[in-house]
Enzyme design. Structure first.
Site, PDB file in Angstrom:
ATOM      1  N   ASP A   1      19.823 -14.863 -57.039  1.00 53.27           N
ATOM      2  CA  ASP A   1      20.036 -14.297 -58.220  1.00 53.27           C
ATOM      3  C   ASP A   1      19.615 -15.260 -59.450  1.00 53.27           C
ATOM      4  O   ASP A   1      19.231 -14.894 -60.565  1.00 53.27           O
ATOM      5  CB  ASP A   1      21.661 -14.314 -58.418  1.00 53.27           C
ATOM      6  CG  ASP A   1      22.127 -12.805 -57.967  1.00 53.27           C
ATOM      7  OD1 ASP A   1      21.130 -11.886 -58.169  1.00 53.27           O
ATOM      8  OD2 ASP A   1      22.888 -12.522 -57.222  1.00 53.27           O
TER       9      ASP A   1
ATOM     10  N   ARG B   1      29.306 -12.501 -46.852  1.00 50.28           N
ATOM     11  CA  ARG B   1      29.161 -11.860 -47.722  1.00 50.28           C
ATOM     12  C   ARG B   1      30.391 -10.550 -47.542  1.00 50.28           C
ATOM     13  O   ARG B   1      30.212  -9.851 -46.726  1.00 50.28           O
ATOM     14  CB  ARG B   1      27.802 -10.868 -47.949  1.00 50.28           C
ATOM     15  CG  ARG B   1      26.755 -11.968 -48.495  1.00 50.28           C
ATOM     16  CD  ARG B   1      25.507 -11.136 -48.605  1.00 50.28           C
ATOM     17  NE  ARG B   1      24.232 -11.602 -49.212  1.00 50.28           N
ATOM     18  CZ  ARG B   1      23.314 -12.383 -48.814  1.00 50.28           C
ATOM     19  NH1 ARG B   1      23.430 -12.425 -47.430  1.00 50.28           N
ATOM     20  NH2 ARG B   1      22.658 -12.966 -49.650  1.00 50.28           N
TER      21      ARG B   1
ATOM     22  N   ARG C   1      15.149  -8.434 -59.313  1.00 46.96           N
ATOM     23  CA  ARG C   1      15.000  -8.590 -57.876  1.00 46.96           C
ATOM     24  C   ARG C   1      14.920  -7.475 -57.388  1.00 46.96           C
ATOM     25  O   ARG C   1      14.127  -7.569 -55.873  1.00 46.96           O
ATOM     26  CB  ARG C   1      16.222  -9.491 -57.230  1.00 46.96           C
ATOM     27  CG  ARG C   1      17.603  -8.830 -57.005  1.00 46.96           C
ATOM     28  CD  ARG C   1      18.385  -9.747 -56.829  1.00 46.96           C
ATOM     29  NE  ARG C   1      18.957  -9.936 -55.309  1.00 46.96           N
ATOM     30  CZ  ARG C   1      20.008 -10.649 -54.823  1.00 46.96           C
ATOM     31  NH1 ARG C   1      20.719 -11.421 -55.620  1.00 46.96           N
ATOM     32  NH2 ARG C   1      20.318 -10.732 -53.315  1.00 46.96           N
TER      33      ARG C   1
ATOM     34  N   CYS D   1      22.352 -21.149 -50.536  1.00 45.64           N
ATOM     35  CA  CYS D   1      22.670 -20.051 -49.656  1.00 45.64           C
ATOM     36  C   CYS D   1      21.743 -19.058 -50.193  1.00 45.64           C
ATOM     37  O   CYS D   1      21.875 -17.893 -49.301  1.00 45.64           O
ATOM     38  CB  CYS D   1      23.931 -19.790 -49.538  1.00 45.64           C
ATOM     39  SG  CYS D   1      24.748 -19.169 -51.217  1.00 45.64           S
TER      40      CYS D   1
ATOM     41  N   HIS E   1      18.812  -6.550 -51.065  1.00 46.20           N
ATOM     42  CA  HIS E   1      19.608  -6.756 -49.953  1.00 46.20           C
ATOM     43  C   HIS E   1      19.069  -6.390 -48.888  1.00 46.20           C
ATOM     44  O   HIS E   1      19.582  -6.642 -47.669  1.00 46.20           O
ATOM     45  CB  HIS E   1      21.057  -6.295 -50.427  1.00 46.20           C
ATOM     46  CG  HIS E   1      21.903  -7.194 -51.195  1.00 46.20           C
ATOM     47  ND1 HIS E   1      21.627  -7.254 -52.565  1.00 46.20           N
ATOM     48  CD2 HIS E   1      22.371  -8.349 -51.023  1.00 46.20           C
ATOM     49  CE1 HIS E   1      22.449  -8.398 -53.119  1.00 46.20           C
ATOM     50  NE2 HIS E   1      22.811  -8.963 -52.050  1.00 46.20           N
TER      51      HIS E   1
HETATM   52  C1  PEP Z   1      22.248 -15.384 -54.169  1.00 44.86           C
HETATM   53  O1  PEP Z   1      22.109 -14.739 -55.289  1.00 44.86           O
HETATM   54  O2  PEP Z   1      21.258 -16.226 -53.910  1.00 44.86           O
HETATM   55  C2  PEP Z   1      23.048 -15.147 -53.117  1.00 44.86           C
HETATM   56  C3  PEP Z   1      23.111 -15.864 -52.047  1.00 44.86           C
HETATM   57  O3  PEP Z   1      23.887 -14.098 -53.261  1.00 44.86           O
HETATM   58  P1  PEP Z   1      23.392 -12.395 -52.977  1.00 44.86           P
HETATM   59  O4  PEP Z   1      21.881 -12.292 -52.511  1.00 44.86           O
HETATM   60  O5  PEP Z   1      24.427 -11.662 -52.113  1.00 44.86           O
HETATM   61  O6  PEP Z   1      23.456 -11.922 -54.378  1.00 44.86           O
HETATM   62 MG    MG Z   2      24.108 -13.670 -55.680  1.00 43.49          MG
END
Ligand code: PEP
Ligand code: MG
Length: 759
Positions: free
Chosen positions: A632, A474, A642, A679, A366
């Site tokens: 994810d 988010r 990740r 997304c 993140h």
């Molecule tokens: C994802 O997992 O691709 C996503 C957009 O959500 P986050 O990155 O907040 O887990």
């Molecule tokens: Mg996600």
């Protein structure tokens, strides 16, 4: 391995890890290993591949004056054999071996028995660990496994400490020797500035040295912190009176005595006087003090080392409260740290933040997402970066190739200034895309939405003006920056602000997705496997009070605006989805009963768990739209954490399995004619845009800094071109071939600059 050996191994590893100096760590290690294996000699050779030599870096047994001077040619001698074969060599009479090489300065001829094991870190050979006997006898099997095991542990220590050494002031940079630490690209672009080391709160060993700007003030703040800890201990003792016998309470007295000891007080005050800031001086003093206990044979006394460290952490906690107020960031600040959190990033005034380098994490952490959202170049997983010695050094962050250069040669600086200028020009060119429609040359509209929410300040004007709406808000940040769960009223206000800024454009608010790498300070979840644990919708369903409050706040925020869409994260079954939908209906009914004018918003599901891909039709039937979370989804499909730098090379959204999963999602959603968007970070990667258009994805949601580059691709690539590229891509068998294919397609469209740096 026998228990005693395992104990010895743990101690050696612990001692070397505690060291901040490579030579000290290696010297300590050879002494201990020699004693443990009852060898006559223990030596460590480190390999310098540039100069093609193995350098004797530490020895207990050979002539000490040979350390640093004895060099063995890369492919010669027994050390060369061990490194070439990357396996242990255990022989009874070294001089009889055909590859044996006589070295005069180390008194070689005395020794016959030889055991050498390679030291390897992350596939890279670093050197060789050797023990020797005078007797012509090979070593026992137990010694081989002991040495082998210890070499794997030493490798990490050597890798970390030697990077700090590489960049010490004594090693001047040369033009041909442009040294850098290799990590992975986290956010594109080039940053040039001054390093500020960030470290986790109350982690004494992570504290860097930093000049004390006002030593007297620092000394005062140290003494105040010591007194505060003393008061805490007295209170603790008082509280324990009823529960502990007097003799055990004596421990508190012992701690207070330690706190008042000259070693601690005078040592730290002296170090501040010599120029280090209080936390750095404290780290040095505590380290030295704890080491004395560490080295004691008596186990009880050895345990006292952890008391010393604990006291150090307590003093540090008080000091840090003061330091946070005193922190002065330089103008072009390059944040460097073991593991940088979103909050630490947010603490730097945005105008001063030039770049980010994290020793751990990957491009889908993140913090990297946040850096991209802010348009700040970032390097992730720069393992082996010994942050302690880097404070205040000039640095270049190459977010294209995932490198950080520390105190580089002026030529390197010049070269990167040129690259940065090219970036600026590209940026200017992209500005021409502003206000143009996001539409392919053959007239297919692909609305581009904004990902936001981690930070309010990331709402750059380009995002507000350019985006067709918000595709992913988010909601974690408003929860993260507080001391407790925000109330319905507070949440309503914060959601209303974002809905209002975009009305009438749609705003997709995602329900709370905490857990994984986004913990809440006031809702600790300790799990050994957080990404497979309690996160996202799982927490929301287990705590309906948290979920209902959030849904009510979202619905109330949208009254009169009606541009709300709700998105549910981490759905892995229809049962979860049905439960969530039931709770949403309940919130709507409640609010209607309370006479609020509520319209049911569109509801969508994130497809980010492989199970959801296989049940996409059943999911699509129940909701209005789908949004693929490729971050994810990639992590779970490829079984690659990740956030884990060790496996970051395996994390790749161009993996054929990811593409096939996306195609399957499109087919499943088409059965009920549901809209599908993407997304995850893939949506903001211009190299992936043609593939996603080819699949028929209806909208893309991304960080503000990706809007114009992606629009440039949309406006150049027809649906027909996109489809045929996707067809070729689906025939490829590995991620790299697919990436190459898409890169070369962009180059054919004259858009190569969007994905490759200009050099
Ligand atoms: C994802 O997992 O691709 C996503 C957009 O959500 P986050 O990155 O907040 O887990
Ligand atoms: Mg996600």
């Amino acid at each position: 391995m026998a228990t005693a050996m395992l104990e010895t191994l743990k101690r050696i590893v612990q001692e070397t890890r505690a060291s901040t100096d490579l030579d000290a760590a290696l010297n300590q290690a050879v002494r201990r290993i020699k004693a443990a294996t009852k060898a006559d000699v223990c030596s460590i050779y480190l390999t310098d591949f540039a100069r093609r030599v193995h350098v004797l870096r530490a020895t207990d047994g050979l002539n000490p004056s040979a350390v640093g001077r004895t060099e063995l040619p890369l492919n010669r001698g027994l050390v060369g054999v061990v490194l070439e074969k990357v396996e242990p060599l255990n022989i009874d009479d070294a001089p009889l071996h055909p590859r044996y090489q006589f070295v005069s300065e180390t008194d070689e001829t005395l020794y016959h028995g030889f055991l050498g094991v390679p030291i390897i870190h992350n596939r890279k050979p670093l050197g060789v660990l050797v023990v020797r006997h005078i007797e012509p006898a090979s070593f026992e099997e137990g010694d081989v496994t002991f040495l082998f095991t210890i070499a794997t542990q030493l490798a990490a220590v050597i890798s970390t400490l030697s990077s700090g050494e590489t960049f010490s002031d004594e090693t001047p940079e040369t033009e041909t020797n442009a040294r850098f630490v290799q990590g992975r690209p986290g956010s594109r672009g080039v940053a040039m500035g001054e390093i500020v080391v960030v470290y986790p709160a109350a982690d004494l060993e992570a504290i860097p040295d930093r000049p004390a700007e006002n030593p007297e003030l620092e000394q005062d703040s140290f003494l105040t912190a010591v007194n505060a800890v003393k008061e805490d201990l007295k209170q603790l003792e008082h509280r324990m009176e009823a529960h502990l016998p007097t003799e055990d309470r004596a421990l508190f007295q012992a701690w207070i005595l330690m706190l008042e000891s000259d070693t601690l007080i005078d040592g730290t005050i002296r170090r501040i006087g010599e120029g280090n800031w209080a936390p750095g001086a404290l780290r040095e003093t505590i380290g030295e003090h704890a080491k004395v206990f560490d080295q004691m044979e008596d186990e009880y006394l050895r345990e006292r080392a952890s008391d010393v460290r604990d006291l150090g952490r307590r003093i540090l906690t008080y000091l840090q409260r003061d330091q946070a107020r005193m922190m002065n960031y330089p103008d072009h600040c390059v944040l460097v740290g073991e593991e940088i959190s979103g909050i630490q990033l947010a603490e730097v005034p945005q105008a001063k933040l030039a770049g980010v380098v994290s020793a751990t994490g990957s491009q889908s952490s993140h913090v990297a997402i946040l850096a991209r959202a802010m348009g700040v170049p970032a390097v992730m997983g720069a393992a082996g970066l010994s942050a302690l010695k880097l404070e205040g050094k000039p640095a270049i962050v190459d977010g294209y190739r995932g490198r950080i250069y520390i105190a580089p040669h002026p030529k390197v600086w010049e070269e990167y200034s040129r690259l940065r200028e090219e970036d600026r020009l590209l940026c200017e060119q992209l500005q021409q895309q502003r206000d143009l429609a996001s539409e392919t040359p053959d007239g297919i509209r692909i609305p581009l939405y904004l990902n936001t929410g981690l930070m309010i300040s990331e709402m750059a004007p380009v995002g507000l003006e350019e985006a067709a709406g918000v595709g992913l808000f988010r909601t974690e940040m408003p929860f993260m920056v507080r001391d407790s769960f925000p109330s319905e009223a507070v949440q309503t206000l914060s959601y209303r602000r974002i809905l209002q800024s975009f009305v009438p454009r749609p705003v997709t608010l995602r329900t709370l997705d905490i857990g994984g790498d986004k913990p809440l300070p006031y809702f600790p979840v300790k799990e050994s496997n957080p990404f497979l644990g309690w996160r996202g919708i799982r927490i929301s369903l287990d705590h309906p009070e948290i979920f209902l409050t959030q849904i009510r706040a979202m619905l109330r925020a949208a009254i009169g605006l009606d541009n709300l869409r709700i998105l549910l994260p981490m759905i892995s079954s229809t049962t979860e989805l049905d439960e969530a939908l039931r709770l949403i209906d309940r919130a709507i009914d409640e609010l209607k009963e309370e006479e609020h004018l509520i319209n049911r918003p569109e509801i969508g599901v994130m497809i980010e768990v492989p199970a959801a891909v296989y049940q996409v039709t059943e999911i699509a039937r129940r909701v209005d739209f789908l949004s693929v979370g490729t971050n994810d989804l990639t992590q779970y499909l490829l079984a690659v954490d990740r956030n884990n730098a060790h496996v970051a090379d395996l994390y790749n959204e161009f993996h054929p399995a990811v593409l096939r999963a996306l195609v399957q999602v499109m087919e499943g959603a088409a059965v009920y004619s549901r809209e599908v968007g993407v997304c995850g970070e893939m949506a903001g990667n211009p190299a992936a845009t043609p593939l996603l258009i080819g699949m028929g994805v209806q909208h893309l949601s991304m960080n503000a800094s990706s809007l114009l580059p992606v629009k440039a691709v949309v406006r150049t690539c027809t649906r027909g071109q996109a489809r045929s590229l996707l067809k070729s891509a689906l025939q490829k068998e590995d991620a790299e071939s697919i990436r190459e294919l898409t890169f070369s397609e962009l180059e054919k469209m004259n858009l190569g600059g969007l994905v490759r740096p200009g050099k």
